[in-house]
Design a protein around this motif. Structure first.
Motif, PDB file in Angstrom:
ATOM      1  N   ASP A 102       1.478  -0.884  -0.366  1.00  0.00           N
ATOM      2  CA  ASP A 102       0.266  -0.227   0.389  1.00  0.00           C
ATOM      3  C   ASP A 102       0.820   1.119   0.224  1.00  0.00           C
ATOM      4  O   ASP A 102       0.364   1.983  -0.399  1.00  0.00           O
ATOM      5  N   LYS A 103       2.012   1.051   0.735  1.00  0.00           N
ATOM      6  CA  LYS A 103       2.826   2.387   0.628  1.00  0.00           C
ATOM      7  C   LYS A 103       3.394   2.634  -0.374  1.00  0.00           C
ATOM      8  O   LYS A 103       3.532   3.697  -1.073  1.00  0.00           O
ATOM      9  N   GLU A 104       3.885   1.328  -0.734  1.00  0.00           N
ATOM     10  CA  GLU A 104       4.361   1.626  -2.708  1.00  0.00           C
ATOM     11  C   GLU A 104       3.360   2.741  -3.477  1.00  0.00           C
ATOM     12  O   GLU A 104       3.976   3.235  -4.078  1.00  0.00           O
ATOM     13  N   GLN A 105       2.305   1.406  -3.257  1.00  0.00           N
ATOM     14  CA  GLN A 105       0.762   2.426  -4.514  1.00  0.00           C
ATOM     15  C   GLN A 105       1.193   3.664  -3.962  1.00  0.00           C
ATOM     16  O   GLN A 105       1.109   4.614  -5.354  1.00  0.00           O
ATOM     17  N   ARG A 108       3.819   5.780  -5.566  1.00  0.00           N
ATOM     18  CA  ARG A 108       4.418   5.722  -7.104  1.00  0.00           C
ATOM     19  C   ARG A 108       2.570   6.548  -7.494  1.00  0.00           C
ATOM     20  O   ARG A 108       3.315   7.494  -8.776  1.00  0.00           O
ATOM     21  N   ARG A 109       1.528   6.873  -6.748  1.00  0.00           N
ATOM     22  CA  ARG A 109       0.435   7.081  -6.982  1.00  0.00           C
ATOM     23  C   ARG A 109       0.629   8.682  -6.781  1.00  0.00           C
ATOM     24  O   ARG A 109       0.729   9.794  -7.812  1.00  0.00           O
ATOM     25  N   ALA A 110       1.515   9.005  -5.922  1.00  0.00           N
ATOM     26  CA  ALA A 110       1.413  10.774  -5.592  1.00  0.00           C
ATOM     27  C   ALA A 110       2.889  10.779  -6.371  1.00  0.00           C
ATOM     28  O   ALA A 110       2.956  12.513  -6.667  1.00  0.00           O
ATOM     29  N   ALA A 111       4.424  10.321  -7.142  1.00  0.00           N
ATOM     30  CA  ALA A 111       5.000  10.108  -8.142  1.00  0.00           C
ATOM     31  C   ALA A 111       4.092  10.749  -8.884  1.00  0.00           C
ATOM     32  O   ALA A 111       4.245  11.541 -10.323  1.00  0.00           O
ATOM     33  N   ILE A 112       3.414   9.969  -9.480  1.00  0.00           N
ATOM     34  CA  ILE A 112       2.422  10.409 -11.064  1.00  0.00           C
ATOM     35  C   ILE A 112       1.801  11.291 -10.763  1.00  0.00           C
ATOM     36  O   ILE A 112       1.749  12.367 -11.429  1.00  0.00           O
ATOM     37  N   GLU A 113       0.747  11.955  -9.748  1.00  0.00           N
ATOM     38  CA  GLU A 113       0.318  13.396  -9.314  1.00  0.00           C
ATOM     39  C   GLU A 113       0.985  14.227  -9.664  1.00  0.00           C
ATOM     40  O   GLU A 113       0.562  15.503  -9.836  1.00  0.00           O
ATOM     41  N   LEU A 139      -1.119  12.618 -19.582  1.00  0.00           N
ATOM     42  CA  LEU A 139      -3.092  12.244 -19.186  1.00  0.00           C
ATOM     43  C   LEU A 139      -3.038  10.610 -19.924  1.00  0.00           C
ATOM     44  O   LEU A 139      -3.914   9.991 -19.213  1.00  0.00           O
ATOM     45  N   ALA A 140      -2.670  10.509 -20.919  1.00  0.00           N
ATOM     46  CA  ALA A 140      -2.092   9.319 -21.679  1.00  0.00           C
ATOM     47  C   ALA A 140      -2.314   8.504 -20.704  1.00  0.00           C
ATOM     48  O   ALA A 140      -2.244   7.248 -20.586  1.00  0.00           O
ATOM     49  N   VAL A 141      -0.844   8.136 -19.803  1.00  0.00           N
ATOM     50  CA  VAL A 141      -0.501   7.341 -18.768  1.00  0.00           C
ATOM     51  C   VAL A 141      -1.411   7.342 -18.056  1.00  0.00           C
ATOM     52  O   VAL A 141      -1.884   6.201 -17.633  1.00  0.00           O
ATOM     53  N   LEU A 142      -2.269   8.423 -17.232  1.00  0.00           N
ATOM     54  CA  LEU A 142      -2.683   8.599 -15.913  1.00  0.00           C
ATOM     55  C   LEU A 142      -4.337   8.102 -16.793  1.00  0.00           C
ATOM     56  O   LEU A 142      -5.022   7.218 -16.186  1.00  0.00           O
ATOM     57  N   ASN A 143      -4.715   8.063 -18.133  1.00  0.00           N
ATOM     58  CA  ASN A 143      -5.957   7.196 -18.771  1.00  0.00           C
ATOM     59  C   ASN A 143      -5.369   5.187 -18.512  1.00  0.00           C
ATOM     60  O   ASN A 143      -6.309   5.064 -18.486  1.00  0.00           O
ATOM     61  N   GLU A 144      -4.352   5.614 -19.161  1.00  0.00           N
ATOM     62  CA  GLU A 144      -4.175   3.770 -19.353  1.00  0.00           C
ATOM     63  C   GLU A 144      -4.234   2.917 -17.525  1.00  0.00           C
ATOM     64  O   GLU A 144      -4.486   1.842 -18.120  1.00  0.00           O
ATOM     65  N   TYR A 145      -3.489   3.394 -16.838  1.00  0.00           N
ATOM     66  CA  TYR A 145      -3.673   3.238 -15.629  1.00  0.00           C
ATOM     67  C   TYR A 145      -4.075   3.604 -14.634  1.00  0.00           C
ATOM     68  O   TYR A 145      -4.166   3.426 -13.182  1.00  0.00           O
ATOM     69  N   ARG A 146      -5.213   4.330 -14.825  1.00  0.00           N
ATOM     70  CA  ARG A 146      -6.152   4.318 -13.717  1.00  0.00           C
ATOM     71  C   ARG A 146      -6.824   3.787 -13.370  1.00  0.00           C
ATOM     72  O   ARG A 146      -6.477   4.012 -12.112  1.00  0.00           O
TER      73      ARG A 146
END
Length: 150
Positions: A102-105, A108-113, A139-146
Motif C-alpha cells: 500500500d505504501k509503495e502504491q 507511485r500515485r504521489a509521483a504520478i500526481e 494524461l495518456a499514462v493516467l488514462n491507461e493506468y487509471r
C-alpha cells in the motif's frame, strides 16, 4: 462418532490414570494402616499386607501410565501453542507485506500526481507545443493506468 464426542471420550480416558492412582494409593494406605478391628469388612481380605504390596506395584505402573498421558498432553499443548504462534507470525508478516505494498502504491500515485501537476502547470504557464505534448503524454499514462492507480 463425531469429533466433539471423540474428544469428550479422550478427555474422560485421560482422567482414568490419575484417578486410578489416587484410588490405589488410598487402598494401599487403607490396607496398611487399618485392620479388621477398625473395619469389619477387612476380615474378608486374606493377607492384607500382600494385597497392599500388589496394589503398590499396580500404583507404580499406573503412575508411569499417568506420566505418559500427561507427557503426551503437554507435548500436544506445546505443539498447539507453537502452531498458533506460527499462524500469528504469518498473519503479521502478511499484514506488513500489505502495508508495504500500500505504501509503495501510494508513493507511485504521489509521483504520478506530481508529474501530472507539473505538466499541467508547465502547460498553463507556457502553452507551447512541447508542453502540450508533455501534458498529453501524462494524461495518456493516467488514462491507461487509471484503475490500477486509484
Amino acid at each position: 462418532m463425531g469429533m466433539g464426542n471423540r474428544q469428550v471420550w479422550l478427555n474422560f480416558l485421560a482422567l482414568i490414570p490419575g484417578t486410578g492412582l489416587t484410588v490405589l494409593t488410598i487402598a494401599v494406605a487403607f490396607l496398611r494402616f487399618y485392620d479388621e478391628q477398625d473395619f469389619r469388612f477387612l476380615e474378608l481380605v486374606a493377607q492384607p499386607r500382600t494385597w497392599s504390596n500388589r496394589l503398590t506395584v499396580a500404583a507404580f505402573v499406573v503412575a508411569l501410565v499417568n506420566f505418559g498421558v500427561e507427557w503426551n498432553r503437554r507435548n500436544r499443548e506445546t505443539s498447539r501453542l507453537a502452531r498458533a504462534e506460527a499462524r500469528a507470525a504469518d498473519e503479521r508478516a502478511e499484514k506488513e507485506q500489505r502495508r508495504a505494498e500500500d505504501k509503495e502504491q501510494a508513493t507511485r500515485r504521489a509521483a504520478i500526481e506530481t508529474e501530472r501537476d507539473l505538466a499541467l502547470l508547465s502547460f498553463l504557464a507556457d502553452p507551447s507545443e512541447a508542453n502540450r505534448q508533455k501534458l498529453s503524454q501524462v494524461l495518456a499514462v493516467l488514462n491507461e493506468y487509471r484503475d490500477a492507480l486509484f
